[in-house]
Design a protein around this motif. Structure first.
Motif, short mmCIF file in Angstrom:
data_model
loop_
_atom_site.label_atom_id
_atom_site.label_comp_id
_atom_site.label_asym_id
_atom_site.label_seq_id
_atom_site.Cartn_x
_atom_site.Cartn_y
_atom_site.Cartn_z
N SER A 187 0.71 -1.19 0.12
CA SER A 187 -0.05 -0.02 -0.11
C SER A 187 0.59 1.16 0.21
O SER A 187 2.15 1.11 0.29
N ASN A 188 0.26 2.35 -0.26
CA ASN A 188 0.90 3.73 -0.30
C ASN A 188 0.95 4.38 0.84
O ASN A 188 1.21 5.51 1.07
N GLN A 189 -0.03 3.74 1.95
CA GLN A 189 -0.02 4.58 3.30
C GLN A 189 -0.71 3.43 4.40
O GLN A 189 -1.09 2.37 3.89
N GLY A 202 4.89 4.04 -0.29
CA GLY A 202 4.90 5.64 -0.11
C GLY A 202 3.79 6.43 -0.73
O GLY A 202 3.25 5.98 -1.64
N ALA A 203 3.41 7.49 0.07
CA ALA A 203 2.25 8.30 -0.72
C ALA A 203 2.57 8.88 -1.95
O ALA A 203 3.71 9.25 -2.30
N GLY A 204 1.71 8.80 -2.80
CA GLY A 204 1.73 9.12 -4.06
C GLY A 204 2.65 8.38 -5.11
O GLY A 204 3.22 8.73 -6.14
N ALA A 205 2.88 7.22 -4.73
CA ALA A 205 3.69 6.31 -5.38
C ALA A 205 2.92 5.92 -6.78
O ALA A 205 1.69 5.85 -6.88
N SER A 206 3.95 5.94 -8.00
CA SER A 206 3.27 6.05 -9.17
C SER A 206 3.09 4.41 -9.62
O SER A 206 3.27 3.37 -8.72
N ALA A 213 7.07 -2.26 -9.07
CA ALA A 213 8.61 -2.52 -8.65
C ALA A 213 8.38 -3.10 -7.15
O ALA A 213 9.17 -3.90 -6.79
N ALA A 214 7.66 -2.42 -6.45
CA ALA A 214 7.31 -2.92 -4.98
C ALA A 214 6.92 -4.34 -4.97
O ALA A 214 7.40 -5.27 -4.05
N LEU A 215 6.10 -4.74 -5.89
CA LEU A 215 5.40 -5.96 -6.04
C LEU A 215 6.72 -7.18 -6.32
O LEU A 215 6.78 -8.09 -5.73
N VAL A 216 7.34 -6.80 -7.34
CA VAL A 216 8.41 -7.61 -7.74
C VAL A 216 9.51 -7.67 -6.50
O VAL A 216 9.81 -8.75 -6.43
#
Length: 417
Positions: free
Chosen positions: A34-36, A53-57, A63-66
């Motif tokens: 999540s972003n928050q 992170g808030a506002g993540a693209s 990339a975070a999932l990978v």
């Protein structure tokens, strides 16, 4: 405890409900990306929250999932998303994500088509299933100097909503609503101009309004496995939905009484579309003739998904049974669920509030009996996930929800709007 891990996107009540289903069925902790950090998933013992992170693209989220997959190498991972824009993200990045995750969703072209309300209307017409009289208004040429809203050959009042919700979800403008209503052509013109000015360049569906308050709503949720068999089906009667402008249409209280005819129609639609995976339908019964009209098909499990568990249908079991080999679990033996759907109430609103909006005396008495038997279930009230801070969040959330009803829907109306 199972060896696989569910990986979920988001932080809302629906995401927590999915994590709860997996924990109840398999004792497994989900990973939430999540972003928050938000109340429904905060201070939980049944999930691990990975903050992007808030506002993540979108690229940062992928990339975070990978990265999560690499940090859990050797463990089968099941990826589930539950919002329109997340489904679209999955379609765009499926090739990358499938290298690391089990993806229990229909093929991209089927998934995209199912999220389009025009496709649903066409499938219903082929099958002889009722949908509201509808006209599609294309805003793609709204930048042209001579553009004007078209004349609508519909019977007013009408409701207006984007055919594909994801683009509208990302827009920000004053007076934004998830669904609009219009009593006249002039009011419909004003809504269409507002959406065009806000930057929407997609199709807006204008539908004749089916009368009746929230209790005329019905919900159906299904899982279709890879062979095309419907292995999960549950349904219920809507008692009360949220009425804040951007939340209208979100079911908050559901009586889990089976709707066999509507279930059969839902299965027929999914077969017509060649759909697999989770799907949730919004339906409204016309009180004038008792006919059920299909309004929406959401190609995901939906926010109020814990109503399935209240009905005796844990959705985690359906998807794991379908992907048992990939997830390293034993194949299901025997039926997944008891034949009879259980009667109860799913609600994250307090009974004293719900009761005020049940104007039909017999329905109010029936729901009251369910409440007295303690089959009135809040999705966040999980006995194995207690923490004083979670209790405080639930209490504060309830206060805010009651305040929203007082502001946006102080009394029940004949249309639910």
């Amino acid at each position: 405890m199972a060896d696989f891990r569910p990986v979920l996107l988001g932080t809302d009540l629906g995401v927590y409900s999915i994590a709860r289903s997996f924990h109840e069925a398999y004792g497994v902790r989900s990973i939430v990306v999540s972003n928050q950090s938000r109340g429904p998933v905060d201070h939980s013992r049944i999930l691990d929250n990975v903050l992007v992170g808030a506002g993540a693209s979108e690229d940062q989220t992928v990339a975070a999932l990978v990265d999560v997959a690499r940090r859990h190498a050797g463990t089968p991972l099941l990826l589930l998303v539950n919002a329109e824009h997340e489904v679209e993200m999955l379609v765009r990045h499926r090739a990358v994500l499938e290298e690391h995750y089990v993806i229990p969703y229909a093929a991209n072209e089927v998934l995209t088509a199912a999220g389009d309300k025009e496709v649903l209307a066409a499938a219903c017409e082929r099958l002889g299933i009722a949908t509201p009289a509808t006209r599609a208004v294309d805003l793609s040429s709204a930048d042209d100097g001579g553009w004007a809203p078209p004349r609508l050959d519909l019977t007013f009042p009408v409701v207006l909503k984007p055919a594909v919700s994801a683009e509208h979800l990302l827009l920000s403008y004053e007076g934004k609503r998830k669904v609009y209503s219009a009593a006249t052509q002039a009011e419909a013109d004003a809504v269409l101009r507002r959406l065009a000015t806000a930057g929407l360049r997609d199709v807006v569906l204008v539908q004749e309004l089916i009368p009746g308050d929230d209790t005329q709503g019905r919900t159906v949720t299904c899982y279709v496995d890879r062979s095309g068999e419907v292995t999960l089906m549950a349904s219920g009667q809507l008692l009360l939905q949220l009425h804040a402008p951007t939340m209208i249409g979100n079911s908050a209280t559901i009586l889990t009484e089976a709707q066999p005819q509507i279930e059969a129609q839902a299965a027929a639609i999914l077969g017509e579309l060649g759909f697999t995976g989770f799907a949730n339908f919004d339906v409204k019964v016309d009180p004038r003739d008792g006919r059920a009209h299909f309004l929406d098909l959401n190609p995901r499990i939906g926010r109020p998904n814990y109503y399935l568990n209240v009905a005796g249908r844990n959705p985690a079991r359906a998807v794991v049974a379908d992907f048992a080999a990939e997830l390293g679990t034993a194949p299901a033996s025997g039926p997944l669920y008891r034949p009879e759907q259980e009667l109860g109430v799913y609600s994250y609103l307090p009974w004293r509030l719900v009761r005020r909006y049940l104007t039909e005396p017999e329905l109010r008495r029936r729901v009251g009996r369910v409440h007295r038997t303690r089959r009135f279930t809040h999705p966040l009230a999980y006995p194995l996930d207690r923490d004083p801070r979670r209790g405080f969040y639930r209490a504060a959330s309830t206060v805010n929800l009651v305040r929203d009803f007082k502001e946006h829907y102080p009394e029940p109306t004949p249309t639910g709007l």
